[in-house]
Enzyme design. Structure first.
Site, PDB file in Angstrom:
ATOM      1  N   ASP A  73      -5.068 -37.325  -3.710  1.00 50.51           N
ATOM      2  CA  ASP A  73      -4.688 -38.406  -2.798  1.00 50.51           C
ATOM      3  C   ASP A  73      -4.864 -38.020  -1.333  1.00 50.51           C
ATOM      4  O   ASP A  73      -5.060 -36.845  -1.000  1.00 50.51           O
ATOM      5  CB  ASP A  73      -3.233 -38.844  -3.074  1.00 50.51           C
ATOM      6  CG  ASP A  73      -2.298 -37.671  -3.327  1.00 50.51           C
ATOM      7  OD1 ASP A  73      -2.641 -36.532  -2.950  1.00 50.51           O
ATOM      8  OD2 ASP A  73      -1.227 -37.889  -3.902  1.00 50.51           O
ATOM      9  N   ASN A 131      11.042 -39.277  -7.471  1.00 48.09           N
ATOM     10  CA  ASN A 131      11.150 -40.556  -8.178  1.00 48.09           C
ATOM     11  C   ASN A 131      10.199 -40.640  -9.375  1.00 48.09           C
ATOM     12  O   ASN A 131       9.982 -41.715  -9.919  1.00 48.09           O
ATOM     13  CB  ASN A 131      10.883 -41.718  -7.208  1.00 48.09           C
ATOM     14  CG  ASN A 131       9.468 -41.673  -6.625  1.00 48.09           C
ATOM     15  OD1 ASN A 131       8.679 -40.801  -6.966  1.00 48.09           O
ATOM     16  ND2 ASN A 131       9.147 -42.622  -5.747  1.00 48.09           N
ATOM     17  N   HIS A 146       6.927 -39.949  -9.328  1.00 43.62           N
ATOM     18  CA  HIS A 146       5.524 -40.280  -9.059  1.00 43.62           C
ATOM     19  C   HIS A 146       4.613 -39.085  -9.322  1.00 43.62           C
ATOM     20  O   HIS A 146       5.035 -37.929  -9.231  1.00 43.62           O
ATOM     21  CB  HIS A 146       5.333 -40.855  -7.644  1.00 43.62           C
ATOM     22  CG  HIS A 146       5.413 -39.891  -6.507  1.00 43.62           C
ATOM     23  ND1 HIS A 146       5.953 -40.210  -5.280  1.00 43.62           N
ATOM     24  CD2 HIS A 146       5.003 -38.596  -6.380  1.00 43.62           C
ATOM     25  CE1 HIS A 146       5.852 -39.186  -4.470  1.00 43.62           C
ATOM     26  NE2 HIS A 146       5.291 -38.188  -5.107  1.00 43.62           N
ATOM     27  N   GLU A 148       3.456 -44.616  -7.513  1.00 43.15           N
ATOM     28  CA  GLU A 148       4.897 -44.802  -7.391  1.00 43.15           C
ATOM     29  C   GLU A 148       5.437 -45.606  -8.583  1.00 43.15           C
ATOM     30  O   GLU A 148       4.662 -46.300  -9.264  1.00 43.15           O
ATOM     31  CB  GLU A 148       5.185 -45.579  -6.097  1.00 43.15           C
ATOM     32  CG  GLU A 148       4.704 -44.885  -4.822  1.00 43.15           C
ATOM     33  CD  GLU A 148       5.632 -43.760  -4.362  1.00 43.15           C
ATOM     34  OE1 GLU A 148       6.343 -43.161  -5.196  1.00 43.15           O
ATOM     35  OE2 GLU A 148       5.632 -43.476  -3.149  1.00 43.15           O
TER      36      GLU A 148
HETATM   37  C1  F6R Z   1       0.475 -34.573  -3.620  1.00 47.32           C
HETATM   38  C2  F6R Z   1       0.951 -35.476  -4.659  1.00 47.32           C
HETATM   39  C3  F6R Z   1       2.402 -35.755  -4.861  1.00 47.32           C
HETATM   40  C4  F6R Z   1       3.264 -34.494  -4.877  1.00 47.32           C
HETATM   41  C5  F6R Z   1       4.732 -34.859  -5.071  1.00 47.32           C
HETATM   42  C6  F6R Z   1       5.633 -33.643  -5.016  1.00 47.32           C
HETATM   43  O1  F6R Z   1      -0.933 -34.501  -3.647  1.00 47.32           O
HETATM   44  O2  F6R Z   1       0.148 -36.005  -5.331  1.00 47.32           O
HETATM   45  O3  F6R Z   1       2.555 -36.437  -6.086  1.00 47.32           O
HETATM   46  O4  F6R Z   1       2.835 -33.657  -5.900  1.00 47.32           O
HETATM   47  O5  F6R Z   1       5.129 -35.753  -4.071  1.00 47.32           O
HETATM   48  O6  F6R Z   1       5.586 -33.106  -3.735  1.00 47.32           O
HETATM   49  P1  F6R Z   1       6.286 -31.719  -3.394  1.00 47.32           P
HETATM   50  O7  F6R Z   1       5.548 -30.675  -4.150  1.00 47.32           O
HETATM   51  O8  F6R Z   1       6.114 -31.575  -1.908  1.00 47.32           O
HETATM   52  O9  F6R Z   1       7.719 -31.844  -3.809  1.00 47.32           O
END
Ligand code: F6R
Length: 242
Positions: free
Chosen positions: A67, A136, A138, A143
């Protein structure tokens, strides 16, 4: 789903790096799907260490990131492209032409997403997709929603994600409100999925992913239907799992 229990973040990072390293050794021209965020940083550092010690050669590897924030250029220090350069790509012998991140600078969301889908499909989809998980549930920026998404698309970030990601910006107002993300269907096409999770804040999402009903209310729960998922998580992140 195989669940690997680790003592702490460092242990999780080493084990995740070992699974990724094994993929690179077994298939030097493999396609890796990569994630940003705080959780994979330790695994990336370990991969860099193994590269520097001569154990790992990335010269034939291709990468596709999950992403990117919409509206950020590649050289914006807050962009995920910049993150990947800083944390991994600039420290290993990967060919820059083989690294791919959705083009956040392309404001034409439809074109940017269609182009990325074609690239990922043209590469034959990842041999291994690394994922973090949001508080959450995702994955990528998929989301919680009423339905599972398909290909790469533009998404409105939820307040909880904006809040969680604001730690990396000066203030929550600076967090972009939209992102381009690989869809759930694309993620499910990877031949192996590795999820890393650390800390108590992830405990509910990890439980919902591994043991909850399969529902777009927890996008990660779809991984229960994937034939080769390895969850590598520390004891705090697994504290709500039976
Ligand atoms: C990032 C992504 C997100 C993160 C998720 C957890 O490329 O795709 O899904 O993996 O938000 O983020 P952290 O590791 O910062 O808790």
């Amino acid at each position: 789903m195989r669940i690997i229990h680790t003592a702490d973040y460092e242990d999780m990072s080493r084990k995740a790096a070992s699974v990724i390293a094994a993929q690179v050794v077994l298939k030097p021209d493999c396609v890796l799907g990569l994630a940003t965020g705080s959780t994979p940083i330790g695994a990336y550092q370990e991969l860099v260490r193994r590269h520097e010690s001569g154990e790992l050669d990335f010269s034939q590897v291709s990468t596709y990131n999950l992403d990117e924030y919409r509206g950020l250029t590649h050289d914006d220090p807050q962009s995920y492209h910049y993150f990947m350069e800083r944390e991994l790509f600039s420290h290993i012998n990967i060919d820059p032409a083989r690294t791919h991140v959705p083009d956040g600078a392309n404001e034409d969301a439809e074109a940017a997403c269609a182009e990325y889908d074609e690239l990922v499909a043209g590469a034959g989809y990842p041999d291994l997709q690394l994922l973090g998980i949001g508080n959450n549930g995702h994955i990528g920026f998929n989301e919680p929603a009423d339905a599972f998404s398909k290909g790469t698309h533009c998404i409105d970030l939820t307040e909880s994600t904006i809040e969680a990601n604001s730690r990396l910006f000066e203030s929550p107002e600076d967090v972009p409100r939209q992102a381009y993300t690989m869809g759930i269907q694309t993620i499910m096409r990877a031949r192996r999925v590795v999820v890393v999770a650390s800390g108590e804040k992830k405990a509910q999402a990890v439980r919902d992913m591994c043991q909850g009903p399969i529902s777009p209310a927890c996008p990660a729960s779809i991984l229960q239907l994937h034939p080769d998922v390895i969850v590598i998580a520390d004891k705090d992140a697994l504290s709500l799992c039976n």
